[in-house]
Design an enzyme around this catalytic site. Structure first.
Site, mmCIF file in Angstrom:
data_model
loop_
_atom_site.group_PDB
_atom_site.id
_atom_site.type_symbol
_atom_site.label_atom_id
_atom_site.label_comp_id
_atom_site.label_asym_id
_atom_site.label_seq_id
_atom_site.Cartn_x
_atom_site.Cartn_y
_atom_site.Cartn_z
ATOM 1 C CD GLN A 1 25.574 28.006 11.441
ATOM 2 O OE1 GLN A 1 25.342 27.937 12.653
ATOM 3 N NE2 GLN A 1 26.801 28.117 10.966
ATOM 4 C CD GLU B 1 19.960 33.688 12.489
ATOM 5 O OE1 GLU B 1 20.784 32.793 12.796
ATOM 6 O OE2 GLU B 1 19.801 34.735 13.158
ATOM 7 C CG HIS C 1 20.688 23.284 17.358
ATOM 8 N ND1 HIS C 1 20.512 23.941 18.557
ATOM 9 C CD2 HIS C 1 21.851 23.758 16.845
ATOM 10 C CE1 HIS C 1 21.525 24.760 18.768
ATOM 11 N NE2 HIS C 1 22.354 24.670 17.749
#
Length: 328
Positions: free
Chosen positions: A85, A63, A132
């Site tokens: 993501q 990242e 997430h």
């Protein structure tokens, strides 16, 4: 009259990317699996076949490298749209975001701007692991030099994304994945923009102003419609952009009602609800009839999926918060 398409939020994001890449050769997409795979949520599906590997760039899982490369591209005149993501994976790139993205214009005294839009799916509700699912928009809203945009409809997703890509300064574009495929909306086929920094009134009402954004807009509207049957008339304001906040819209809605509720799924402490409360205190105190009620996530690490429904504000919990504000 413009032709429209009936799109989901994620389809509108993809359509917005396609439109901007078609209109401007300087726009490119980069990130892990954004190319042939089309992204983890398929937001970039088909772009590789249309524009090729020079403009739809698969990167390593790094990242810091994704954001850093995009910073260099933007400084040299391109308009990169890097994808992370999940927003919970942005932390390895955090130094690039706050030390370079946010500061390039001021550091160079205006010699350089960074027209880049950092996209990331964010928020909970899809039974994913904790990194997430978290909502940390306040991290980025706190950083001067960054705009932070969070759409709640397909129409806004395409229009706000176009406005972000065309903006001369960096934008953090957070896409609530809970509503990626939850519903459809009519979206113009032709390119258009939705102004950054302008809230939208989703429902008019005179008893209490309810401020929200992103995935929480739908349960807030559901709560408002339910309460209307009990005689409580809610005005629902979708902020759409959390930095810059539409202070005028906040103050105007509060002055018309004298009561406010703020709904977001991020933790309460240090969240955007606190900033909205401060705006009300500073600019509309004499109109206040009740304490501002915050309906938010809790001050705990984001839970695993078995407890997810207890963590996220639901229409029922939002209704309870609105009633507290109205009945004070």
């Amino acid at each position: 009259m413009s032709e429209t398409q009936n799109l989901t939020v994620v389809q509108a994001v993809r359509d917005g990317l396609y439109a901007e890449m078609r209109e401007d050769d300087d726009v490119l997409v980069l990130g892990q699996d954004v190319g042939k795979n089309g992204g983890v949520f398929r937001a970039t599906e088909g772009l590789f076949d249309e524009f090729g590997g020079d403009r739809v760039v698969d990167t390593p899982l790094a990242e810091s490298g994704i954001v850093g490369a995009a910073v260099g591209m933007a400084a040299m005149g391109l308009r990169p749209v890097p994808e992370i993501q999940f927003s919970g994976f942005m932390y390895p790139g955090f130094d690039q975001i706050v030390s370079h993205m946010a500061r390039f214009r001021t550091r160079s005294r205006g010699r350089f701007t960074l027209p880049m839009t950092l996209r990331a799916p964010y928020g909970g509700g899809i039974r994913a692991p904790e990194h997430h699912s978290e909502s940390k928009e306040a991290f980025y809203a706190h950083e001067a030099g960054l705009k932070v945009v969070i759409p709640s409809t397909p129409y806004d997703a395409k229009g706000l994304l176009a406005a972000s890509i065309r903006d001369p300064d960096p934008v953090i574009f957070l896409e609530p994945k809970l509503i990626y495929r939850a519903f459809r909306d009519e979206v113009p086929e032709e390119p258009y923009t939705v102004p950054i920094g302008e809230a939208a009134t989703r429902r008019e009402g005179g008893d209490v102003a309810v401020f929200t954004y992103g995935a929480m807009t739908r349960p807030t509207l559901e709560a408002a419609e339910s309460l209307a049957e009990e005689g409580i008339d809610c005005e629902v304001v979708d902020l759409r952009t959390v930095s810059p906040l539409d202070r005028e819209a906040v103050v105007e809605a509060f002055e018309a009602t004298g009561r406010a509720v703020v709904v977001h799924e991020a933790p309460k402490t240090g969240g955007l609800a606190a900033e909205i409360t401060a705006i009300i205190q500073e600019e509309a105190l004499l109109y206040q009839e009740a304490p501002v009620k915050r309906v938010t996530g809790f001050d705990v690490p984001y839970p695993l999926y078995a407890l997810e429904d207890y963590y996220l504000p639901t229409a029922t919990r939002i209704e309870e918060g609105i009633k507290e504000a109205v009945e004070f």
